[in-house]
Write a protein that holds these residues in place. Structure first.
Motif, PDB file in Angstrom:
ATOM      1  N   PHE A 395       0.706  -1.159  -0.092  1.00  0.00           N
ATOM      2  CA  PHE A 395      -0.049  -0.119  -0.027  1.00  0.00           C
ATOM      3  C   PHE A 395       0.842   1.346   0.053  1.00  0.00           C
ATOM      4  O   PHE A 395       1.942   1.200   0.750  1.00  0.00           O
ATOM      5  N   ALA A 396       0.315   2.498  -0.761  1.00  0.00           N
ATOM      6  CA  ALA A 396       1.009   3.584  -0.610  1.00  0.00           C
ATOM      7  C   ALA A 396       0.072   4.543   0.053  1.00  0.00           C
ATOM      8  O   ALA A 396      -1.311   4.303  -0.147  1.00  0.00           O
ATOM      9  N   LEU A 397       0.576   5.322   0.926  1.00  0.00           N
ATOM     10  CA  LEU A 397      -0.206   6.469   1.412  1.00  0.00           C
ATOM     11  C   LEU A 397       0.092   7.901   1.002  1.00  0.00           C
ATOM     12  O   LEU A 397       1.213   8.151   1.075  1.00  0.00           O
ATOM     13  N   VAL A 398      -0.701   8.518   0.124  1.00  0.00           N
ATOM     14  CA  VAL A 398      -0.362   9.633  -0.429  1.00  0.00           C
ATOM     15  C   VAL A 398      -1.013  10.945   0.399  1.00  0.00           C
ATOM     16  O   VAL A 398      -2.154  10.965   0.383  1.00  0.00           O
ATOM     17  N   LEU A 399      -0.286  11.758   0.799  1.00  0.00           N
ATOM     18  CA  LEU A 399      -0.939  12.617   1.643  1.00  0.00           C
ATOM     19  C   LEU A 399      -0.494  14.362   0.862  1.00  0.00           C
ATOM     20  O   LEU A 399       0.756  14.604   1.165  1.00  0.00           O
ATOM     21  N   GLY A 406      -8.509  18.733   4.193  1.00  0.00           N
ATOM     22  CA  GLY A 406      -9.964  18.201   4.119  1.00  0.00           C
ATOM     23  C   GLY A 406      -9.859  16.985   5.167  1.00  0.00           C
ATOM     24  O   GLY A 406     -10.973  16.506   5.213  1.00  0.00           O
ATOM     25  N   GLY A 407      -8.882  16.626   5.981  1.00  0.00           N
ATOM     26  CA  GLY A 407      -8.902  15.671   6.582  1.00  0.00           C
ATOM     27  C   GLY A 407      -8.879  14.359   6.430  1.00  0.00           C
ATOM     28  O   GLY A 407      -9.190  13.399   6.876  1.00  0.00           O
ATOM     29  N   SER A 408      -8.397  13.970   4.987  1.00  0.00           N
ATOM     30  CA  SER A 408      -8.341  12.667   4.608  1.00  0.00           C
ATOM     31  C   SER A 408      -7.152  12.437   3.926  1.00  0.00           C
ATOM     32  O   SER A 408      -5.927  13.271   3.780  1.00  0.00           O
ATOM     33  N   ILE A 409      -6.561  11.594   3.377  1.00  0.00           N
ATOM     34  CA  ILE A 409      -5.251  10.754   2.900  1.00  0.00           C
ATOM     35  C   ILE A 409      -5.768   9.479   1.829  1.00  0.00           C
ATOM     36  O   ILE A 409      -6.716   8.892   1.998  1.00  0.00           O
ATOM     37  N   GLY A 410      -5.127   9.668   0.918  1.00  0.00           N
ATOM     38  CA  GLY A 410      -5.314   8.766  -0.268  1.00  0.00           C
ATOM     39  C   GLY A 410      -4.495   7.332   0.159  1.00  0.00           C
ATOM     40  O   GLY A 410      -3.270   7.414   0.288  1.00  0.00           O
ATOM     41  N   LEU A 411      -5.119   6.153   0.039  1.00  0.00           N
ATOM     42  CA  LEU A 411      -4.681   4.852   0.133  1.00  0.00           C
ATOM     43  C   LEU A 411      -4.604   4.271  -1.039  1.00  0.00           C
ATOM     44  O   LEU A 411      -5.859   3.947  -1.586  1.00  0.00           O
ATOM     45  N   LYS A 412      -3.671   3.689  -1.367  1.00  0.00           N
ATOM     46  CA  LYS A 412      -3.500   3.091  -3.059  1.00  0.00           C
ATOM     47  C   LYS A 412      -3.043   1.481  -2.638  1.00  0.00           C
ATOM     48  O   LYS A 412      -2.102   1.719  -2.004  1.00  0.00           O
ATOM     49  N   ASP A 413      -3.872   0.961  -3.324  1.00  0.00           N
ATOM     50  CA  ASP A 413      -3.142  -0.472  -3.202  1.00  0.00           C
ATOM     51  C   ASP A 413      -2.476  -0.816  -4.483  1.00  0.00           C
ATOM     52  O   ASP A 413      -2.845  -0.562  -5.617  1.00  0.00           O
ATOM     53  N   LEU A 414      -1.003  -1.077  -4.327  1.00  0.00           N
ATOM     54  CA  LEU A 414      -0.043  -1.128  -5.322  1.00  0.00           C
ATOM     55  C   LEU A 414      -0.280  -2.102  -6.183  1.00  0.00           C
ATOM     56  O   LEU A 414       0.383  -2.292  -7.273  1.00  0.00           O
ATOM     57  N   VAL A 415      -0.980  -3.083  -5.917  1.00  0.00           N
ATOM     58  CA  VAL A 415      -1.193  -4.321  -6.909  1.00  0.00           C
ATOM     59  C   VAL A 415      -2.441  -4.055  -7.533  1.00  0.00           C
ATOM     60  O   VAL A 415      -2.149  -4.210  -8.708  1.00  0.00           O
ATOM     61  N   SER A 416      -3.460  -3.848  -7.011  1.00  0.00           N
ATOM     62  CA  SER A 416      -4.669  -3.556  -7.729  1.00  0.00           C
ATOM     63  C   SER A 416      -4.823  -2.183  -8.513  1.00  0.00           C
ATOM     64  O   SER A 416      -5.682  -2.103  -9.542  1.00  0.00           O
ATOM     65  N   GLY A 417      -4.343  -1.325  -8.125  1.00  0.00           N
ATOM     66  CA  GLY A 417      -4.185  -0.073  -8.410  1.00  0.00           C
ATOM     67  C   GLY A 417      -5.483   0.757  -7.903  1.00  0.00           C
ATOM     68  O   GLY A 417      -5.485   2.114  -8.106  1.00  0.00           O
ATOM     69  N   GLU A 418      -6.256   0.225  -7.064  1.00  0.00           N
ATOM     70  CA  GLU A 418      -7.494   1.016  -6.529  1.00  0.00           C
ATOM     71  C   GLU A 418      -6.996   1.977  -5.706  1.00  0.00           C
ATOM     72  O   GLU A 418      -5.979   1.951  -4.777  1.00  0.00           O
ATOM     73  N   GLN A 419      -7.615   3.118  -5.496  1.00  0.00           N
ATOM     74  CA  GLN A 419      -7.297   4.057  -4.620  1.00  0.00           C
ATOM     75  C   GLN A 419      -8.322   4.514  -3.870  1.00  0.00           C
ATOM     76  O   GLN A 419      -9.701   4.583  -4.548  1.00  0.00           O
ATOM     77  N   GLN A 420      -8.389   4.841  -2.668  1.00  0.00           N
ATOM     78  CA  GLN A 420      -9.655   5.413  -1.928  1.00  0.00           C
ATOM     79  C   GLN A 420      -9.049   6.609  -0.977  1.00  0.00           C
ATOM     80  O   GLN A 420      -7.988   6.476  -0.534  1.00  0.00           O
ATOM     81  N   ASP A 421     -10.068   7.246  -0.538  1.00  0.00           N
ATOM     82  CA  ASP A 421      -9.581   8.411   0.469  1.00  0.00           C
ATOM     83  C   ASP A 421     -10.232   7.703   1.736  1.00  0.00           C
ATOM     84  O   ASP A 421     -11.232   7.182   1.919  1.00  0.00           O
ATOM     85  N   VAL A 422      -9.091   7.945   2.901  1.00  0.00           N
ATOM     86  CA  VAL A 422      -9.501   7.300   4.110  1.00  0.00           C
ATOM     87  C   VAL A 422      -9.287   8.446   5.025  1.00  0.00           C
ATOM     88  O   VAL A 422      -8.683   9.505   4.900  1.00  0.00           O
TER      89      VAL A 422
END
Ligand code: HAM
Length: 440
Positions: A395-399, A406-422
């Motif tokens: 996983f990558a955490l991109v801030l 906005g009080g969130s951080i990007g969480l990216k699954d480096l295998v599937s490429g899926e990204q969500q804000d947490v």
């Protein structure tokens, strides 16, 4: 960030730099990502010993020279040709340990460890030093995992020691090895056999160096690889045919235990080990994919060593497994049961405020047992994501500054490429749970 100097100045700087050093010849070094394999092999082998109740012993890397001369044997190549021996500043002759058994036995005697109940079961791992001609699989600094069981002469213990090595290799996924085994007899049958072999050798037309070797240790000639010597030795008497009753019985029981355990073995009555202390059970694990340096581990009984080194008359048995060669064997068989990832999570801060926050998120995750690395030095998103890939993280955490606001951080699954804000408040929990699910 430091500014990059112009090209000409960099060339000048390089010219002024002193010559870099190289590691001494014949010493394998293990750096990431390959060191993950080294650590996995070493720890897997040691874990098999721990499961059988062998406690860890940490030994000196160097000892008084006389310990090896007396313990391993003056006539062995290890002692006569391969030791790293030097005088320390107090003019004492010391030697970098070429093997582990003599040191373990010395330590057991020195600390009266045998008074705490028998057998004394010990395991060790670390570097050993032999001044050999370096080649693939033969090094001047070699790594072993070893065990020693001292004080009980029971064939079941011999089988246990062999089974630990076998289990270790199996746990790594290795299949292309075999166990060779023999008995080197005891004080009741060895001297008579030695004389018989010497008589046989006296009748052969051997060259002078071989004759000299036969004088010091006639058993060594049995292991000579030259075809003409092999042919001459074809009819030589074998110790296995002249064992004392006690040694023969001991050997039969060891083999019966190995049969019970389903451990296959190949009798090799011509086996000769490079160390003089062996008695009775003697064995080697051989891997056919490794060329000339095929021994991935070896060991045996040494029932006279405690007394030779000034201790009580107690028996002993153990093995040393070559970690370097076992790792090479994994390579040959294409087994790679380890991960080279340095981290599960890689943090990418974009800006100083984001960095301050990610540093604390990383600390929070590490406290939960998650391995976290961060991008340092204010690198841009592209370079930082390359580092994330290299780290092997899942996983990558991109801030970025805007996420932060906005009080969130990007969480990216480096295998599937899926990204969500947490949500920043929940990120440690969310990521620790996701990592645990991945590893689970
Ligand atoms: P050894 O057969 O000399 O035995 O060494 C054990 C293992 O260490 C070998 O089977 C090999 O895998 C590895 N090894 C030895 N020399 C080298 C080298 N130059 N380069 C790479 N690997 C090497 C002993 O040392 C005994 N202390 C084993 C023992 C313990 N016997 C009873 N207890």
């Amino acid at each position: 960030m430091t500014a990059v100097p112009p090209v000409e100045q960099r060339a000048d700087d390089r010219a002024r730099r002193p010559e870099p050093f190289a590691a001494p010849k014949g010493i394998p070094e293990y750096l990431p990502p390959d060191s993950a394999g080294f650590v996995h092999v070493r720890d897997t082998l040691a874990a098999a010993a721990a499961r059988a109740g062998y406690g860890h012993i940490e030994l000196p890397i160097f000892e008084e020279t006389g310990l090896f001369a007396r313990g391993v044997g003056e006539s062995t190549d290890v002692v006569s040709k391969e030791m790293y021996t030097f005088a320390d500043r107090g003019e004492r002759s010391v030697t970098l340990r070429p093997e582990g058994t003599a040191g373990v036995v010395r330590s057991v005697i020195e600390h009266s460890a045998d008074k705490q109940g028998l057998p004394v079961k010990l395991r060790y791992s670390g570097p050993f030093f032999r001044y050999e001609r370096p080649q693939a699989g033969r090094y001047r600094q070699l790594q072993q995992v070893g065990v020693e069981a001292i004080g009980i002469d029971d064939p079941a213990l011999d089988a246990e020691v062999i089974a630990i090595a076998d289990e270790g290799f199996k746990a790594l996924g290795l299949t292309g090895y075999r166990l060779e085994i023999t008995s080197l007899g005891d004080a009741d049958c060895r001297p008579a056999y030695r004389a018989r072999l010497q008589d046989y050798l006296a009748g052969l037309d051997l060259d002078e160096p071989t004759r000299a070797r036969a004088q010091i240790n006639p058993l060594r000639v049995l292991d000579d690889k030259r075809p003409e010597v092999r042919a001459a030795m074809a009819q030589a008497p074998l110790l296995m045919d002249h064992l004392s009753e006690a040694s023969a019985e001991h050997h039969a029981q060891v083999l019966a235990h190995l049969d019970d355990l389903g451990i296959a073995y190949t009798p090799n009555p011509r086996m000769v080990r490079g160390l003089d202390y062996y008695t009775k059970t003697t064995f080697e694990f051989v891997h056919d994919g490794l060329g000339a340096q095929s021994g991935i581990g070896g060991g045996g009984r040494y029932d006279g060593l405690m007394a030779t080194l000034g201790g009580p008359e107690l028996s002993g048995i153990g093995f040393g497994i070559g970690v370097d060669r076992t790792l090479l064997a994994c390579g040959v068989e294409g087994v790679r049961p380890w991960s080279t990832a340095r981290a599960e999570v890689f943090g990418v801060p974009l800006g100083d405020a984001a960095k301050r926050r990610l540093v604390t998120i990383a600390a929070g995750l590490r406290a939960r047992g998650v391995r976290v690395d961060l991008s340092y030095g204010g690198r841009g998103l592209k370079g930082a994501m390359k580092s994330a890939d290299r780290s092997g993280a899942r996983f990558a955490l991109v801030l970025g500054e805007r996420d932060l606001a906005g009080g969130s951080i990007g969480l990216k699954d480096l295998v599937s490429g899926e990204q969500q804000d947490v949500s920043l408040d929940a990120v440690v929990d969310t990521v620790a749970t996701a990592v645990a699910a991945e590893l689970g």
